[in-house]
Scaffold this motif. Sequence first.
Motif, PDB file in Angstrom:
ATOM      1  N   SER A  54       1.101  -1.090   0.063  1.00  0.00           N
ATOM      2  CA  SER A  54      -0.160   0.265  -0.083  1.00  0.00           C
ATOM      3  C   SER A  54       0.565   1.167   0.105  1.00  0.00           C
ATOM      4  O   SER A  54       2.024   1.205   0.393  1.00  0.00           O
ATOM      5  CB  SER A  54      -1.292  -0.102   1.083  1.00  0.00           C
ATOM      6  OG  SER A  54      -0.353  -0.229   2.349  1.00  0.00           O
ATOM      7  N   VAL A  56       1.960   4.665   1.783  1.00  0.00           N
ATOM      8  CA  VAL A  56       1.191   5.905   3.362  1.00  0.00           C
ATOM      9  C   VAL A  56       2.291   6.645   2.665  1.00  0.00           C
ATOM     10  O   VAL A  56       2.747   6.640   2.003  1.00  0.00           O
ATOM     11  CB  VAL A  56       0.980   4.468   4.470  1.00  0.00           C
ATOM     12  CG1 VAL A  56       0.713   3.555   3.738  1.00  0.00           C
ATOM     13  CG2 VAL A  56       3.215   4.381   4.349  1.00  0.00           C
ATOM     14  N   GLU A  60       3.919  10.242   9.467  1.00  0.00           N
ATOM     15  CA  GLU A  60       2.103  10.249   9.819  1.00  0.00           C
ATOM     16  C   GLU A  60       2.051  10.339  11.650  1.00  0.00           C
ATOM     17  O   GLU A  60       2.725   9.076  12.051  1.00  0.00           O
ATOM     18  CB  GLU A  60       1.677   8.901   9.022  1.00  0.00           C
ATOM     19  CG  GLU A  60       0.330   9.033   9.889  1.00  0.00           C
ATOM     20  CD  GLU A  60      -0.385   7.920   9.297  1.00  0.00           C
ATOM     21  OE1 GLU A  60      -1.239   7.023  10.277  1.00  0.00           O
ATOM     22  OE2 GLU A  60      -0.154   7.467   8.047  1.00  0.00           O
ATOM     23  N   MET A 219       4.881  10.565  -0.997  1.00  0.00           N
ATOM     24  CA  MET A 219       4.569   9.563  -0.337  1.00  0.00           C
ATOM     25  C   MET A 219       5.590   8.439  -0.348  1.00  0.00           C
ATOM     26  O   MET A 219       6.560   8.197  -1.086  1.00  0.00           O
ATOM     27  CB  MET A 219       3.281   9.164  -0.698  1.00  0.00           C
ATOM     28  CG  MET A 219       2.348  10.008  -0.884  1.00  0.00           C
ATOM     29  SD  MET A 219       1.675  10.349   0.876  1.00  0.00           S
ATOM     30  CE  MET A 219       0.344   8.646   0.484  1.00  0.00           C
ATOM     31  N   SER A 287      -3.955   7.806   1.660  1.00  0.00           N
ATOM     32  CA  SER A 287      -3.084   7.876   2.571  1.00  0.00           C
ATOM     33  C   SER A 287      -3.954   5.422   2.180  1.00  0.00           C
ATOM     34  O   SER A 287      -5.614   5.442   2.753  1.00  0.00           O
ATOM     35  CB  SER A 287      -3.354   7.822   4.207  1.00  0.00           C
ATOM     36  OG  SER A 287      -2.588   6.864   4.798  1.00  0.00           O
ATOM     37  N   GLY A 288      -3.081   5.133   2.130  1.00  0.00           N
ATOM     38  CA  GLY A 288      -3.722   2.734   2.009  1.00  0.00           C
ATOM     39  C   GLY A 288      -4.098   3.049   1.343  1.00  0.00           C
ATOM     40  O   GLY A 288      -4.459   1.570   1.274  1.00  0.00           O
TER      41      GLY A 288
END
Length: 374
Positions: A54, A56, A60, A219, A287-288
């Motif tokens: 993924s 992300v 974060e 990212m 995100s994700g």
Amino acid sequence: MKKVFRIVLVVFFIALFVGTIFFLYKKSQDKPVVYNTKSPEITDIVKKTIATGSVVPRKEIEIKPQGVSGIIETLYVEAGEMLKKGDPIAKIKIIPDMINLNSAESRVNVAKINFEDSEINYNRDKALYDKKVISESDFQKTQLAFRNSREELQAAKDNLQLIKEGVTKSSANATNTIIRSTIEGMILDIPIKEGNSVIQSNTFNDGTTVAIVADMGEMIFQGKVDETEVGKINQGMNLQLTIGAIEDVKFDANLEYISPKGVEENGAIQFEIKASVQLNDNYFIRSGYSANAEIVLDKREKVLAVNESLLEFENDSTFVEVETSPQEFERRFIKTGLSDGINIEVLEGITKDDKLKGEKKKKSEMVKEGNKSE
């Protein structure tokens, strides 16, 4: 006439019988097997592996209360909003501990009594000092005691206000009842609501997460690679990401990290990898997002290759069947190189002009070819 008719009739039945026998004979004969032929081609062979994972944010952060616990009185932001470092996120209403509150109130009362007593002594000794009745050193002792008692009373009041409200009048700008963002970025989630209780972060408790803030301008791809492939990849390799939510677009990435330790998943050992993603201004990556990363393990450009389905094997040797004359084939051993799972490089044994035996022709194909020839 009757005799001629009988002869014709007999000849007809004989011809019908012979024709029937011949037809049944032809039907009983096996039809010749006809094979399609394919020629080698010059193409690029690219061997890839796929890593699933993924996308992300690199940064974060979970924002938690520092130094105070209580109830969320006000939320200033919502998920999806952009924040700068120091922007307020929420305000906490402190629910004081009754034991600490009682102790603080008692301390204020004691400090007030001491202050009133020292004030009386100070006023009396000041009057005596003004009349030159007592020495300056004696008066200084009384003055010092008065100042100390006054300071102690103010400290006791500030402590009581801190326990009640979490802030004093003198330090209103430095209050920790206002939870602020520690980085610049976007709010991904606010897992609490107004009225929820929150716990401060300390040595014994992780604290309650008030908000999750991330820098969406940087990212990374987090994925996993099987142990059979991890030895073939290195840091710095280029990847191509395919994001499920964004169709027909590929993003470039650069491999930054390969975990030194594998983790068993479903009976296989997987190694975590991370790669920096080159963002495209035309697309917003949330995100994700699930993604697949194509990693090029090896590549051959403009080489002679055949489809792997044409290969045949005998012991440790590999061969193909080459057409020598129409539908006549002979075995020819070849040496192979890199394979991408569909096509395989041929190093020696055949040329581009050779025709190789393929699959059997279907009846429908033969009928079409017959119609074309007519």
